[in-house]
Design a protein around this motif. Structure first.
Motif, mmCIF file in Angstrom:
data_model
loop_
_atom_site.group_PDB
_atom_site.id
_atom_site.type_symbol
_atom_site.label_atom_id
_atom_site.label_comp_id
_atom_site.label_asym_id
_atom_site.label_seq_id
_atom_site.Cartn_x
_atom_site.Cartn_y
_atom_site.Cartn_z
ATOM 1 N N SER A 4 -18.935 25.545 3.725
ATOM 2 C CA SER A 4 -18.946 24.391 4.115
ATOM 3 C C SER A 4 -18.589 23.856 2.483
ATOM 4 C CB SER A 4 -19.566 23.372 5.248
ATOM 5 O OG SER A 4 -20.860 24.177 4.309
ATOM 6 N N ASN A 5 -17.802 22.360 3.007
ATOM 7 C CA ASN A 5 -18.362 21.662 1.327
ATOM 8 C C ASN A 5 -18.439 19.585 1.625
ATOM 9 O OD1 ASN A 5 -15.707 20.136 1.395
ATOM 10 N ND2 ASN A 5 -15.082 21.726 2.350
ATOM 11 N N ILE A 6 -19.431 19.455 0.123
ATOM 12 C CA ILE A 6 -18.958 17.921 1.161
ATOM 13 C C ILE A 6 -18.714 17.023 -0.298
ATOM 14 C CG2 ILE A 6 -21.831 17.706 1.329
ATOM 15 C CD1 ILE A 6 -22.211 17.297 -1.345
ATOM 16 N N LEU A 7 -17.203 17.760 -0.051
ATOM 17 C CA LEU A 7 -16.172 17.201 -1.558
ATOM 18 C C LEU A 7 -15.628 15.998 -1.132
ATOM 19 C CD1 LEU A 7 -14.466 17.894 -3.876
ATOM 20 C CD2 LEU A 7 -12.746 19.026 -2.688
ATOM 21 N N LYS A 8 -15.380 15.529 -0.278
ATOM 22 C CA LYS A 8 -14.767 14.296 0.385
ATOM 23 C C LYS A 8 -16.057 13.117 0.345
ATOM 24 C CE LYS A 8 -13.025 11.475 4.145
ATOM 25 N NZ LYS A 8 -11.957 12.282 5.205
ATOM 26 N N ASP A 9 -17.278 13.790 0.749
ATOM 27 C CA ASP A 9 -18.603 12.792 -0.277
ATOM 28 C C ASP A 9 -18.185 12.157 -1.640
ATOM 29 O OD1 ASP A 9 -18.707 13.236 3.135
ATOM 30 O OD2 ASP A 9 -20.352 14.325 2.652
ATOM 31 N N ILE A 10 -18.566 13.259 -2.311
ATOM 32 C CA ILE A 10 -18.264 12.958 -3.645
ATOM 33 C C ILE A 10 -17.002 12.295 -3.930
ATOM 34 C CG2 ILE A 10 -18.140 13.876 -6.120
ATOM 35 C CD1 ILE A 10 -19.308 16.859 -4.043
ATOM 36 N N ARG A 11 -16.029 12.517 -4.087
ATOM 37 C CA ARG A 11 -14.673 12.370 -3.779
ATOM 38 C C ARG A 11 -14.781 10.357 -3.894
ATOM 39 N NH1 ARG A 11 -10.943 10.430 -0.986
ATOM 40 N NH2 ARG A 11 -11.197 11.595 0.400
ATOM 41 N N ILE A 12 -15.505 9.913 -2.424
ATOM 42 C CA ILE A 12 -15.516 8.959 -1.639
ATOM 43 C C ILE A 12 -16.467 8.009 -2.357
ATOM 44 C CG2 ILE A 12 -16.196 7.239 -0.085
ATOM 45 C CD1 ILE A 12 -14.787 9.320 2.229
ATOM 46 N N GLU A 13 -17.921 9.000 -2.958
ATOM 47 C CA GLU A 13 -18.919 8.152 -3.709
ATOM 48 C C GLU A 13 -17.760 8.221 -4.967
ATOM 49 O OE1 GLU A 13 -22.550 10.280 -5.433
ATOM 50 O OE2 GLU A 13 -22.953 10.175 -3.323
ATOM 51 N N ARG A 14 -17.617 8.449 -5.387
ATOM 52 C CA ARG A 14 -17.176 8.259 -6.728
ATOM 53 C C ARG A 14 -15.307 7.691 -6.918
ATOM 54 N NH1 ARG A 14 -18.831 13.490 -10.346
ATOM 55 N NH2 ARG A 14 -20.592 13.313 -9.539
ATOM 56 N N ASN A 15 -15.249 6.964 -5.682
ATOM 57 C CA ASN A 15 -13.704 6.255 -5.726
ATOM 58 C C ASN A 15 -12.916 7.018 -5.997
ATOM 59 O OD1 ASN A 15 -15.328 3.499 -4.853
ATOM 60 N ND2 ASN A 15 -15.823 3.034 -6.491
ATOM 61 N N LEU A 21 -7.986 14.192 -8.458
ATOM 62 C CA LEU A 21 -8.786 15.745 -7.651
ATOM 63 C C LEU A 21 -8.071 17.172 -7.991
ATOM 64 C CD1 LEU A 21 -11.484 15.460 -5.454
ATOM 65 C CD2 LEU A 21 -11.517 15.409 -7.487
ATOM 66 N N ALA A 22 -6.592 15.913 -7.214
ATOM 67 C CA ALA A 22 -5.215 17.533 -7.589
ATOM 68 C C ALA A 22 -4.771 17.315 -8.754
ATOM 69 C CB ALA A 22 -4.342 16.774 -6.991
ATOM 70 N N GLU A 23 -4.514 16.225 -9.623
ATOM 71 C CA GLU A 23 -4.156 16.015 -10.905
ATOM 72 C C GLU A 23 -5.191 16.157 -11.718
ATOM 73 O OE1 GLU A 23 -2.730 12.449 -13.573
ATOM 74 O OE2 GLU A 23 -2.302 11.769 -12.065
ATOM 75 N N ALA A 24 -6.400 16.427 -11.816
ATOM 76 C CA ALA A 24 -7.336 16.634 -12.847
ATOM 77 C C ALA A 24 -7.653 18.111 -12.140
ATOM 78 C CB ALA A 24 -8.567 16.353 -12.091
ATOM 79 N N THR A 25 -6.897 18.956 -11.599
ATOM 80 C CA THR A 25 -7.385 20.493 -10.848
ATOM 81 C C THR A 25 -6.030 21.159 -10.766
ATOM 82 O OG1 THR A 25 -7.810 20.273 -9.059
ATOM 83 C CG2 THR A 25 -9.101 20.443 -10.297
ATOM 84 N N GLY A 26 -5.064 20.771 -11.505
ATOM 85 C CA GLY A 26 -3.278 21.833 -11.743
ATOM 86 C C GLY A 26 -3.088 21.365 -10.044
ATOM 87 N N SER A 27 -3.138 20.900 -9.028
ATOM 88 C CA SER A 27 -3.262 21.097 -7.850
ATOM 89 C C SER A 27 -1.965 20.476 -6.750
ATOM 90 C CB SER A 27 -4.087 21.622 -6.452
ATOM 91 O OG SER A 27 -4.298 21.421 -5.191
#
Length: 76
Positions: A4-15, A21-27
């Motif tokens: 499981s992950n909290i990626l979406k929560d982190i992403r939203i919290e950081r606007n 995220l895709a651009e930063a990770t090459g995805s």
């Protein structure tokens, strides 16, 4: 055992948006969305790239869901 992950929560919290995220990770944003929804587990490389970009530990973002351990399964 599921991850499981909290990626979406982190992403939203950081606007951030999925494209950030895709651009930063090459995805691509579709992959980020699938990881957020739990439809796809990230590769080890992707998990490390996400953690590095977010300045967090991999284990802070991704967790193994509790389930019986291998030893418990063999004892049953």
């Amino acid at each position: 055992m599921a991850i499981s992950n909290i990626l979406k929560d982190i992403r939203i919290e950081r606007n951030l948006i999925q494209e950030d995220l895709a651009e930063a990770t090459g995805s691509c944003s579709r992959t980020i969305g699938r990881i957020e929804r739990g439809e796809r587990n990230p590769s080890l490389e992707m998990a490390i790239r996400l953690a590095h970009y977010l300045d967090m530990g991999v284990e802070e973002i991704f967790k193994l869901d509790d389930g019986p351990s291998c030893q418990q399964k063999t004892e049953e």
